[in-house]
Design an enzyme around this catalytic site. Structure first.
Site, mmCIF file in Angstrom:
data_model
loop_
_atom_site.group_PDB
_atom_site.id
_atom_site.type_symbol
_atom_site.label_atom_id
_atom_site.label_comp_id
_atom_site.label_asym_id
_atom_site.label_seq_id
_atom_site.Cartn_x
_atom_site.Cartn_y
_atom_site.Cartn_z
ATOM 1 N N GLY A 135 29.336 9.388 14.331
ATOM 2 C CA GLY A 135 28.150 7.989 14.386
ATOM 3 C C GLY A 135 27.537 7.798 13.023
ATOM 4 O O GLY A 135 27.607 8.172 12.369
ATOM 5 N N LYS A 171 -13.256 6.367 -10.029
ATOM 6 C CA LYS A 171 -12.967 5.075 -9.317
ATOM 7 C C LYS A 171 -14.070 3.963 -8.433
ATOM 8 O O LYS A 171 -14.810 4.526 -7.839
ATOM 9 C CB LYS A 171 -11.870 5.382 -8.640
ATOM 10 C CG LYS A 171 -10.355 4.065 -7.979
ATOM 11 C CD LYS A 171 -9.525 4.859 -7.314
ATOM 12 C CE LYS A 171 -8.479 3.527 -6.833
ATOM 13 N NZ LYS A 171 -7.462 4.875 -6.463
ATOM 14 N N GLU A 204 -3.180 9.648 -11.375
ATOM 15 C CA GLU A 204 -4.477 9.709 -10.576
ATOM 16 C C GLU A 204 -4.276 11.213 -9.767
ATOM 17 O O GLU A 204 -3.695 11.958 -9.190
ATOM 18 C CB GLU A 204 -4.171 9.128 -9.657
ATOM 19 C CG GLU A 204 -5.566 8.527 -8.863
ATOM 20 C CD GLU A 204 -5.572 7.811 -7.936
ATOM 21 O OE1 GLU A 204 -6.597 7.510 -7.238
ATOM 22 O OE2 GLU A 204 -4.727 6.620 -7.720
ATOM 23 N N CYS A 206 -5.893 3.189 -10.826
ATOM 24 C CA CYS A 206 -4.825 2.664 -9.540
ATOM 25 C C CYS A 206 -5.304 1.497 -8.782
ATOM 26 O O CYS A 206 -5.455 0.090 -9.162
ATOM 27 C CB CYS A 206 -4.488 3.470 -8.917
ATOM 28 S SG CYS A 206 -3.594 2.885 -7.253
#
Length: 552
Positions: A302, A119, A52, A157
């Protein structure tokens, strides 16, 4: 990469699972033309499929508001079309049509644009805001073309997440549907996607080739993991996640089924493995695409900074990472030793700059104004800000990007110092809760031989080391409790009453939720970091800073 024997086939489809950076129109176009030639000449493919918006990259955001950018994309499509001799290419691009723009994919064949699909379903939630830029064509046609006697359709999509676009394409005659995607990674998405593909193929009878883009784009990381599904609902094993690669398949029209020909196996698909690869790919691409060849980070001994160091080495190589130990009067000897141990194990250069001179200078400068006050969090934050100033100075002088080491738990409740440990350009742990940080550290130590994080780093109580005998739990609930509350409140949008009903103490819940609300201003100033969860801080969680609502 694995290759099977070439067999007789109806259609061979080469799926280009590669990174197409946002805005790099000329670069993307050149690569698309190269990939077309490779698909035709090396793989003897009949169709080559691109993701896309491959020409523009995804998401192009406000670049789409620039007429010159849209014109450049249209010119690029013409260049690509001219390269399609002897092969059909499906290429995504932003199509400008007068005053509107469409999210489009064009079928290119023998030098011309044969058809274009626009789309239909524009996502406008979470990280997506396509309706800000794109229109839906109310008169848009289905896109079905014939390739070697096979009716091939295209949807894009989000269209696949709704039944109607695929159904209409099949009604128009398609038996094979190509689906170009730009779908960012989040935990659990692969299983969700596979279930969707199985459902859509079973209900439509069409076979589906699902291609996803790969690569990091600011806070988004696209995982690829492209896949094909037969017309009976069988979903084949996916291509590797977070890897640039070809997925080449043979499609048998009569059977509506696929046979993989060229692919890279995904290997470890555990949640921890995928999350690690998402962060590493996001960090690597953020640095590479923005011109940073090396990174700096403060290494405290840490867990957070140790995990970021390991991620940075995996992403960039130890030779491109410099750790800086920044001890103070409150830094334990063990912290210094663990930082040194990890850097030796990873082959990372370690610099040591004590913050005492800077801290003492600030205390002296502020002394006259602080004379009648008692030490409090102000003095603690001065230490953190001294460290931030030093790291940023190193970046300014020698180049390179400073990585911040805060995690999602800390960003949520404000357990981080603005202009202190929040200094930096990228936050690899931004979407990982503290409990997930511990889990990833343990997982990474099981991969590839010797541990990359000293076990004592993982087992010791977390501490900011800004005062004597300090631990995180002096200020916060235990992390398993804190993260449980945060996950329900932030990721799932549960109310205070819902969280209490799940078994958490009411006063603890109220305290945590208040901290989240109070620290929106800090999060708005935080560096970007890779999204790995359903609900990350950033573009998909848009709360106002100035907010009079205190309800639950």
């Amino acid at each position: 990469m694995m290759e099977s024997a070439v067999t007789a086939h109806t259609l061979r489809i080469a799926m280009a699972q590669f990174d197409f950076p946002v805005g790099a129109v000329t670069q993307n176009t050149d690569r698309i033309i190269e990939y077309i030639a490779a698909a035709r000449d090396e793989f003897e493919a009949d169709i080559v499929l691109f993701p896309e918006l491959a020409i523009s990259g995804y998401p192009p955001e406000d670049l789409l508001l620039r007429p010159g950018f849209l014109a450049h994309c249209e010119q690029a499509l013409a260049r690509i079309a001219a390269a399609t001799r002897g092969i059909v290419a499906v290429v995504g691009w932003p199509q400008s049509a007068g005053s509107v723009v469409y999210n489009a994919a064009s079928v290119l064949r023998e030098g011309r644009i044969e058809a274009t699909y626009r789309k239909r379903e524009l996502p406008n939630y979470a990280v997506f805001d396509e309706r800000r830029y794109f229109d839906v064509d109310p008169d848009g046609d289905n896109c079905v073309v014939t390739v070697k006697g096979v009716q091939v359709g295209v949807v894009i999509c989000e269209d696949l997440w709704f039944a109607e676009p695929l159904a209409k394409t099949v009604q128009a005659g398609a038996e094979l549907v190509l689906v170009p995607n730009a779908s960012p990674y989040e935990r659990g998405k692969h299983a969700q996607r596979d279930a969707l593909l199985a459902e859509r193929t079973r209900e439509s009878g069409a076979a589906i080739a699902y291609l996803n883009v790969v690569g990091g784009q600011d806070a988004l990381v696209f995982d690829g993991a492209s896949v094909v599904a037969d017309g009976d609902g069988t979903v084949h094993p996916a291509a590797a996640a977070f890897v640039d690669q070809w997925l080449v398949v043979d499609y048998a029209a009569g059977e509506r089924s696929f046979t993989p020909v060229v692919w890279v196996d995904d290997g470890d698909e555990s949640m921890d493995a995928l999350a690690w690869r998402a962060v590493v790919r996001g960090l690597k691409d953020y640095c590479g695409k923005n011109g940073f060849r090396k990174v700096w980070l403060g290494l405290s001994g840490g867990i957070d900074s140790a995990l970021v160091l390991a991620m940075a080495v995996d992403a960039l190589g130890g030779e491109n990472v410099t750790a800086v130990r920044l001890p103070s009067r409150y830094t334990a000897g063990l912290s210094n030793d663990l930082a040194d141990e990890q850097c030796r194990a990873l082959g990372v250069k370690l610099e040591t700059i004590a913050i005492e001179p800077a801290f003492e200078g600030l205390l002296a400068a502020l002394g006259p104004l602080f004379a009648d006050t008692q030490p409090d969090i102000t003095e603690e934050n001065l230490q953190s800000r001294s460290r931030g100033v030093i790291l940023m100075a190193l970046s300014n002088k020698f180049g390179g990007l400073v990585l911040t080491t805060g995690n999602k738990s800390e960003y949520a409740v404000g357990y981080a110092t603005i202009y202190g440990d929040m200094c930096g350009g990228y936050a690899p742990l931004k979407d990982l809760y503290k409990t997930e940080v511990f889990g990833l550290a343990k997982w990474r130590n099981t991969v590839g031989g010797a541990p990359v994080i000293p076990p004592a780093v993982i087992s010791r109580p977390p501490s900011a080391e800004l005062r004597d005998n300090q631990t995180d739990q002096d200020s916060l609930p235990p992390y398993d409790v804190l993260d449980g509350i945060l996950y329900r409140y932030v990721d799932q949008e549960q109310s205070r009453d819902d969280i209490v009903a799940a078994g958490y103490a009411a006063d603890t819940v109220e305290h945590v939720l208040r901290l989240v609300r109070l620290n929106e201003w800090k999060r708005h100033q935080a560096a970007p970091g890779p999204k790995v969860s359903r609900r990350a801080f950033g573009r998909e969680r848009r709360y106002p800073i100035t907010n009079g609502y205190s309800g639950q």
